[in-house]
Design a protein around this motif. Sequence first.
Motif: not given
Length: 201
Positions: A102-126
């Motif tokens: 689908a693309t010829n670009g490069r990637y960046h993997v965040l590691g997850a998405t923000l999810s307050p209910l699951d305790g995933v905040g901005p500091d948990d992502l890249t």
Amino acid sequence: MAIAVAGPEIERLIQLLARLPGLGPRSARRAALHLIKKRDALMAPLASALQVAIDKIEVCKTCGNIDTQNPCTVCTDPRRDPSIIVVVADVADLWALERASATNGRYHVLGATLSPLDGVGPDDLTIDALVARAHDAAVSEIILALNATVDGQTTAHYVTDLLQDAGVKVTRLAHGVPVGGELDYLDEGTLSAAMRQRTLF
């Protein structure tokens, strides 16, 4: 009370297989039995491959992909367009886009998405590493290839706000009618998104 029909080693194998996505206890028993029957042809090579994976696979320091080299194969491929960074939540999403070519670009993997209910905040992502990459003069577009879920869209909005001063174009995947989709079978949210994002024919 269930009666054990195999030794603890086999039961342990079944329990570990049952932890894999898509495998319940019955499927895990079938998989374990198949591995045991094909011990030389399948189990030994699988065990060897798992050990190599443990020893050699690491997370790419640039994009977050997993590979046996660091930086990963995608980041070091000279045919890739360094001006485009495709942001995904997980390595599985990266692999899906690569399967589709689908693309010829490069990637960046965040590691997850923000999810307050699951305790995933901005500091948990890249996210900080993404913002730093976006400020590179070679980068002109950031494509947010995040899921069309509440968490995915919340993450997309959060990232977009942080990228405002990076001087890059921020785009997202189109939402709407899938290829081969019939309108009668689509949910209202998909139809609404398709109507809002209609394009010239």
